[in-house]
Design a protein around this motif. Sequence first.
Motif: not given
Length: 277
Positions: A119, A102, A156, A109, A141, A6, A9-10, A2
């Motif tokens: 998560a 994406s 993060d 997920q 995170a 994240s 993708q950020w 997770g």
Amino acid sequence: MGPIMSAAQWWVSHTQDGWPGATARGQADLVLVESTRLGVLCTATSAVDIDYELGGAHLEWVEALTKRQAWASEVANSLSCCGRADSPELEALRRSAADAMSAAATKVQDAAARYGPLATAASGYRISNERLELSLMAPSAWAVARNDTQMALIADPSLQLQKAEGFGLDESNLGTGVRIRRLRKSGGWTLEGAVDQAKSALANLGSERTRRALTVDGAPATELLLVPPDEKWVTRLVVAGAGDSAYFIEMGCPKTFDDACASRFQEILEGVQLGEP
């Protein structure tokens, strides 16, 4: 997975947002930051032990990361040879690679949801390492970059600089993050001596600014604050002695986020358990 997905993708979204209208220099900066960050996250992805049921989704995520890194390589080549990277072919690859990541993240997920939540809890998650004889609570995170002969965590994106200066002062490219190593105590070991040896070995991280005594899971410890001459980076190094082992817990952070990093480091230290998990 997770936190890894994240974060990846950020960084891709950061590039996508800044790409339109960017100069060649701006494109070079964006692709350098993204590809370096994704390189570390690719390594983290490869270290994840995936259940058989999630194998297909995990493979799709790996392929999407590979496609995005292939785009970065093509951009670097185009900028080097031609001074620009805005051909229709490269633009199509940029968009399709972002879409692939994406879609792959959504597939992981969805697959995980059939077997349990992907998560992690808002309060964090516990990581154990039998080889290091240590466990800790990782912030929710944060991604696990390594968990073998050493433990490494990546903060993060909210604690990461969005430029090359945020990679850190060593070659790990963790950026803001935490590393933990363990050594067996030798004859005549003392905490003060171990601290001075560690300080000398990490001289490239800067000179000592402060030193304080503390405890980690009840074990005596010392924390050094190391700052380089330009004062743009701060390293907190904690040396703790427990039983026959010496632990070296190091957090690097840009000066910009020093207060937040200090608070987060303290939380991590409070969740450390020394000794065989």
